[in-house]
Design a protein around this motif. Structure first.
Motif, PDB file in Angstrom:
ATOM      1  N   LYS A  25     -25.176 -45.680  -1.761  1.00  0.00           N
ATOM      2  CA  LYS A  25     -25.438 -46.603  -0.663  1.00  0.00           C
ATOM      3  C   LYS A  25     -24.715 -46.149   0.602  1.00  0.00           C
ATOM      4  O   LYS A  25     -23.780 -45.354   0.540  1.00  0.00           O
ATOM      5  CB  LYS A  25     -24.993 -48.014  -1.055  1.00  0.00           C
ATOM      6  CG  LYS A  25     -25.774 -48.610  -2.217  1.00  0.00           C
ATOM      7  CD  LYS A  25     -25.292 -50.017  -2.532  1.00  0.00           C
ATOM      8  CE  LYS A  25     -26.092 -50.616  -3.683  1.00  0.00           C
ATOM      9  NZ  LYS A  25     -25.635 -51.994  -4.002  1.00  0.00           N
ATOM     10  N   PRO A  26     -25.143 -46.655   1.775  1.00  0.00           N
ATOM     11  CA  PRO A  26     -24.460 -46.279   3.019  1.00  0.00           C
ATOM     12  C   PRO A  26     -22.989 -46.676   2.986  1.00  0.00           C
ATOM     13  O   PRO A  26     -22.612 -47.712   2.439  1.00  0.00           O
ATOM     14  CB  PRO A  26     -25.233 -47.058   4.092  1.00  0.00           C
ATOM     15  CG  PRO A  26     -26.568 -47.328   3.497  1.00  0.00           C
ATOM     16  CD  PRO A  26     -26.334 -47.497   2.029  1.00  0.00           C
ATOM     17  N   GLY A  27     -22.178 -45.842   3.579  1.00  0.00           N
ATOM     18  CA  GLY A  27     -20.741 -46.081   3.607  1.00  0.00           C
ATOM     19  C   GLY A  27     -19.979 -44.775   3.519  1.00  0.00           C
ATOM     20  O   GLY A  27     -20.558 -43.680   3.451  1.00  0.00           O
ATOM     21  N   SER A  28     -18.675 -44.896   3.520  1.00  0.00           N
ATOM     22  CA  SER A  28     -17.800 -43.723   3.505  1.00  0.00           C
ATOM     23  C   SER A  28     -17.338 -43.337   2.110  1.00  0.00           C
ATOM     24  O   SER A  28     -16.505 -42.438   1.975  1.00  0.00           O
ATOM     25  CB  SER A  28     -16.568 -43.991   4.379  1.00  0.00           C
ATOM     26  OG  SER A  28     -15.835 -45.102   3.878  1.00  0.00           O
ATOM     27  N   LEU A  29     -17.849 -43.995   1.070  1.00  0.00           N
ATOM     28  CA  LEU A  29     -17.359 -43.737  -0.283  1.00  0.00           C
ATOM     29  C   LEU A  29     -17.671 -42.317  -0.725  1.00  0.00           C
ATOM     30  O   LEU A  29     -16.815 -41.621  -1.282  1.00  0.00           O
ATOM     31  CB  LEU A  29     -17.968 -44.750  -1.253  1.00  0.00           C
ATOM     32  CG  LEU A  29     -17.541 -44.618  -2.722  1.00  0.00           C
ATOM     33  CD1 LEU A  29     -16.038 -44.795  -2.855  1.00  0.00           C
ATOM     34  CD2 LEU A  29     -18.277 -45.633  -3.582  1.00  0.00           C
ATOM     35  N   ARG A  30     -18.892 -41.848  -0.484  1.00  0.00           N
ATOM     36  CA  ARG A  30     -19.279 -40.504  -0.913  1.00  0.00           C
ATOM     37  C   ARG A  30     -18.491 -39.436  -0.162  1.00  0.00           C
ATOM     38  O   ARG A  30     -18.034 -38.451  -0.749  1.00  0.00           O
ATOM     39  CB  ARG A  30     -20.779 -40.310  -0.696  1.00  0.00           C
ATOM     40  CG  ARG A  30     -21.645 -41.143  -1.631  1.00  0.00           C
ATOM     41  CD  ARG A  30     -23.089 -41.211  -1.180  1.00  0.00           C
ATOM     42  NE  ARG A  30     -23.235 -42.020   0.020  1.00  0.00           N
ATOM     43  CZ  ARG A  30     -23.659 -41.558   1.183  1.00  0.00           C
ATOM     44  NH1 ARG A  30     -23.983 -40.298   1.312  1.00  0.00           N
ATOM     45  NH2 ARG A  30     -23.770 -42.353   2.232  1.00  0.00           N
ATOM     46  N   ARG A  31     -18.320 -39.633   1.141  1.00  0.00           N
ATOM     47  CA  ARG A  31     -17.560 -38.660   1.927  1.00  0.00           C
ATOM     48  C   ARG A  31     -16.091 -38.643   1.511  1.00  0.00           C
ATOM     49  O   ARG A  31     -15.471 -37.578   1.405  1.00  0.00           O
ATOM     50  CB  ARG A  31     -17.678 -38.986   3.409  1.00  0.00           C
ATOM     51  CG  ARG A  31     -17.072 -37.919   4.317  1.00  0.00           C
ATOM     52  CD  ARG A  31     -17.003 -38.357   5.769  1.00  0.00           C
ATOM     53  NE  ARG A  31     -18.216 -39.013   6.204  1.00  0.00           N
ATOM     54  CZ  ARG A  31     -18.287 -40.307   6.514  1.00  0.00           C
ATOM     55  NH1 ARG A  31     -17.206 -41.066   6.420  1.00  0.00           N
ATOM     56  NH2 ARG A  31     -19.423 -40.839   6.920  1.00  0.00           N
ATOM     57  N   GLU A  87     -30.947 -36.373   3.765  1.00  0.00           N
ATOM     58  CA  GLU A  87     -32.277 -36.988   3.845  1.00  0.00           C
ATOM     59  C   GLU A  87     -32.844 -36.951   5.263  1.00  0.00           C
ATOM     60  O   GLU A  87     -34.033 -37.220   5.459  1.00  0.00           O
ATOM     61  CB  GLU A  87     -32.216 -38.435   3.340  1.00  0.00           C
ATOM     62  CG  GLU A  87     -31.593 -39.429   4.294  1.00  0.00           C
ATOM     63  CD  GLU A  87     -30.077 -39.382   4.297  1.00  0.00           C
ATOM     64  OE1 GLU A  87     -29.460 -40.070   5.129  1.00  0.00           O
ATOM     65  OE2 GLU A  87     -29.518 -38.651   3.459  1.00  0.00           O
ATOM     66  N   LYS A  88     -32.026 -36.595   6.259  1.00  0.00           N
ATOM     67  CA  LYS A  88     -32.480 -36.517   7.643  1.00  0.00           C
ATOM     68  C   LYS A  88     -32.908 -35.109   8.048  1.00  0.00           C
ATOM     69  O   LYS A  88     -33.293 -34.892   9.200  1.00  0.00           O
ATOM     70  CB  LYS A  88     -31.372 -36.995   8.581  1.00  0.00           C
ATOM     71  CG  LYS A  88     -30.923 -38.424   8.327  1.00  0.00           C
ATOM     72  CD  LYS A  88     -29.767 -38.802   9.227  1.00  0.00           C
ATOM     73  CE  LYS A  88     -29.249 -40.198   8.906  1.00  0.00           C
ATOM     74  NZ  LYS A  88     -28.067 -40.550   9.738  1.00  0.00           N
ATOM     75  N   ALA A  89     -32.812 -34.164   7.134  1.00  0.00           N
ATOM     76  CA  ALA A  89     -33.157 -32.778   7.460  1.00  0.00           C
ATOM     77  C   ALA A  89     -34.655 -32.658   7.733  1.00  0.00           C
ATOM     78  O   ALA A  89     -35.485 -33.138   6.952  1.00  0.00           O
ATOM     79  CB  ALA A  89     -32.751 -31.852   6.323  1.00  0.00           C
ATOM     80  N   GLU A  90     -34.990 -32.020   8.853  1.00  0.00           N
ATOM     81  CA  GLU A  90     -36.386 -31.805   9.210  1.00  0.00           C
ATOM     82  C   GLU A  90     -36.923 -30.560   8.504  1.00  0.00           C
ATOM     83  O   GLU A  90     -36.177 -29.737   7.971  1.00  0.00           O
ATOM     84  CB  GLU A  90     -36.514 -31.651  10.729  1.00  0.00           C
ATOM     85  CG  GLU A  90     -36.160 -32.910  11.506  1.00  0.00           C
ATOM     86  CD  GLU A  90     -37.164 -34.032  11.295  1.00  0.00           C
ATOM     87  OE1 GLU A  90     -38.332 -33.729  10.962  1.00  0.00           O
ATOM     88  OE2 GLU A  90     -36.787 -35.207  11.454  1.00  0.00           O
ATOM     89  N   LEU A 107     -28.657 -40.470   1.066  1.00  0.00           N
ATOM     90  CA  LEU A 107     -29.075 -41.810   0.676  1.00  0.00           C
ATOM     91  C   LEU A 107     -30.374 -41.729  -0.111  1.00  0.00           C
ATOM     92  O   LEU A 107     -31.181 -40.819   0.102  1.00  0.00           O
ATOM     93  CB  LEU A 107     -29.284 -42.697   1.910  1.00  0.00           C
ATOM     94  CG  LEU A 107     -28.113 -42.844   2.878  1.00  0.00           C
ATOM     95  CD1 LEU A 107     -28.543 -43.667   4.081  1.00  0.00           C
ATOM     96  CD2 LEU A 107     -26.925 -43.484   2.193  1.00  0.00           C
ATOM     97  N   PRO A 108     -30.614 -42.667  -1.018  1.00  0.00           N
ATOM     98  CA  PRO A 108     -31.901 -42.692  -1.720  1.00  0.00           C
ATOM     99  C   PRO A 108     -33.017 -43.159  -0.788  1.00  0.00           C
ATOM    100  O   PRO A 108     -32.904 -44.181  -0.117  1.00  0.00           O
ATOM    101  CB  PRO A 108     -31.657 -43.690  -2.863  1.00  0.00           C
ATOM    102  CG  PRO A 108     -30.543 -44.558  -2.380  1.00  0.00           C
ATOM    103  CD  PRO A 108     -29.682 -43.702  -1.504  1.00  0.00           C
ATOM    104  N   GLY A 113     -35.516 -42.437   5.895  1.00  0.00           N
ATOM    105  CA  GLY A 113     -35.265 -41.007   5.853  1.00  0.00           C
ATOM    106  C   GLY A 113     -36.452 -40.267   5.274  1.00  0.00           C
ATOM    107  O   GLY A 113     -37.507 -40.852   5.003  1.00  0.00           O
ATOM    108  N   ASN A 114     -36.276 -38.964   5.102  1.00  0.00           N
ATOM    109  CA  ASN A 114     -37.317 -38.122   4.526  1.00  0.00           C
ATOM    110  C   ASN A 114     -37.028 -37.897   3.049  1.00  0.00           C
ATOM    111  O   ASN A 114     -35.920 -37.463   2.697  1.00  0.00           O
ATOM    112  CB  ASN A 114     -37.378 -36.768   5.243  1.00  0.00           C
ATOM    113  CG  ASN A 114     -37.651 -36.915   6.727  1.00  0.00           C
ATOM    114  OD1 ASN A 114     -38.437 -37.766   7.140  1.00  0.00           O
ATOM    115  ND2 ASN A 114     -36.999 -36.089   7.540  1.00  0.00           N
ATOM    116  N   PRO A 115     -37.982 -38.182   2.168  1.00  0.00           N
ATOM    117  CA  PRO A 115     -37.766 -37.865   0.749  1.00  0.00           C
ATOM    118  C   PRO A 115     -37.537 -36.367   0.565  1.00  0.00           C
ATOM    119  O   PRO A 115     -38.185 -35.539   1.209  1.00  0.00           O
ATOM    120  CB  PRO A 115     -39.063 -38.330   0.074  1.00  0.00           C
ATOM    121  CG  PRO A 115     -39.675 -39.305   1.038  1.00  0.00           C
ATOM    122  CD  PRO A 115     -39.278 -38.840   2.407  1.00  0.00           C
ATOM    123  N   LEU A 116     -36.592 -36.026  -0.289  1.00  0.00           N
ATOM    124  CA  LEU A 116     -36.268 -34.616  -0.498  1.00  0.00           C
ATOM    125  C   LEU A 116     -37.435 -33.902  -1.165  1.00  0.00           C
ATOM    126  O   LEU A 116     -38.033 -34.400  -2.121  1.00  0.00           O
ATOM    127  CB  LEU A 116     -35.021 -34.482  -1.364  1.00  0.00           C
ATOM    128  CG  LEU A 116     -33.703 -34.984  -0.766  1.00  0.00           C
ATOM    129  CD1 LEU A 116     -32.558 -34.685  -1.710  1.00  0.00           C
ATOM    130  CD2 LEU A 116     -33.443 -34.365   0.592  1.00  0.00           C
TER     131      LEU A 116
END
Length: 314
Positions: free
Chosen positions: A116-122, A184-187, A248-249, A255-258
């Protein structure tokens, strides 16, 4: 026909045994152990008096559960994250995540932390790098990210065009860990570069150099020599180079699906939000203990005051 059924049953039983063994390992309480080696002599971090020895040590061995990794000395300690890890207050969930990343690092696999969004993963990624004393390079991907942001930037210096390596190139050459946040934001214009770097450890640079994997470079080095590889402008990618992606999922988030090729390059792990049940129970327990202690003290004081009052009257 009967033999094939027997073989399939044996395979199923073996798979079930492996699953049960993994579950047994996961149910055990994980512990963190750090050992420092200096001049071929091992020592444990036991007191503050060993801090000078620890800072000057060359090799560090980290063990989480049944996974062990030996960290090599780094060239630039200023690139190591700091103040992210609290070794004394690590929960079992955090140790489980760190153990999993440590295992994938030993297998030379790239990692994708999703949650989920947040700083936990970082924070978890930086804590692992601080724990293993690894240098980090950071890229925050967005819709405006181009190939130049990943590979090289061209700048005009004294009327001459010069190319400067960006984070991905520096991490690949120096053997650092590249953190890609917002994968997920990669073009689509940067996906071929990322795919080639993740799968083959290769990248063509604008200044004419070409990054090749460590195995390929070592094989060519034995066959042709270093001078010939220098003429070909081949640059060796360190075997310590890793990619740690944060995302993010999608859906439910924007976002863009991987793409399947990009998704298959990573070993993914879900990082759920921490539960607050145990902290609340511990706080409630401490408050109850404190309340009971105060009540006992009040009753004792009341009893002592009453006894003294009776004695004074006598």
């Amino acid at each position: 026909m009967i033999s094939s059924n027997i073989h399939s049953s044996i395979r199923r039983v073996n798979a079930l045994n492996r699953i049960l063994q993994c579950r047994a390992i996961n149910t055990n309480k994980l512990t963190l152990s750090i050992k420092y080696y200096s001049s071929n002599v091992s020592m444990n971090k036991t007191s503050a008096s060993d801090s000078n020895k620890i800072e000057s040590s060359d090799v560090m061995q980290i063990t989480i559960g049944d996974i062990t990794r030996t960290s090599k000395p780094v060239k630039h300690k200023e690139n190591i994250p700091s103040q992210y890890l609290n070794k004394d207050n690590l929960t079992q969930d955090q140790l489980a995540h760190l153990r999993w990343i440590l295992q994938k690092d030993n297998l030379r696999q790239d990692v994708f932390l999703i949650g989920k969004p947040g700083s936990l993963r970082r924070t978890l990624a930086m804590s692992y790098l601080e724990l293993t004393q690894r240098e980090v390079e950071y890229i925050c991907l967005s819709r405006d990210t181009t190939e130049a942001d990943i590979k090289q930037r061209r700048e005009i210096v004294n009327g001459t065009a010069k190319y400067y390596d960006q984070s991905a190139v520096r991490a690949a050459i120096e053997g650092r860990v590249l953190i890609l946040e917002g994968i997920e934001k990669a073009e689509r214009n940067v996906l071929p570069v990322l795919n080639n770097l993740l799968e083959n450890r290769e990248m063509h640079l604008e200044d004419g150099r070409f990054l090749v994997s460590a195995d390929t470079y070592d094989k060519l080095l034995r066959e042709h020599g270093e001078s010939e590889l220098s003429k070909w402008n081949l640059v060796r990618v360190s075997e310590e180079f890793r990619v740690l992606a944060l995302g993010l999922p999608v859906p439910p988030y924007v976002g863009n699906p991987l793409d399947p090729p990009l998704r298959s390059r990573f070993q993914a792990r879900n990082i759920p939000s921490p539960t607050y049940q145990l902290p609340l129970l511990s706080v409630a327990g401490h408050s109850l203990i404190a309340h009971s202690t105060i009540s006992q003290c009040q009753s004792r004081l009341t009893h002592q005051v009453g006894v003294r009052g009776v004695r004074s009257c006598i």
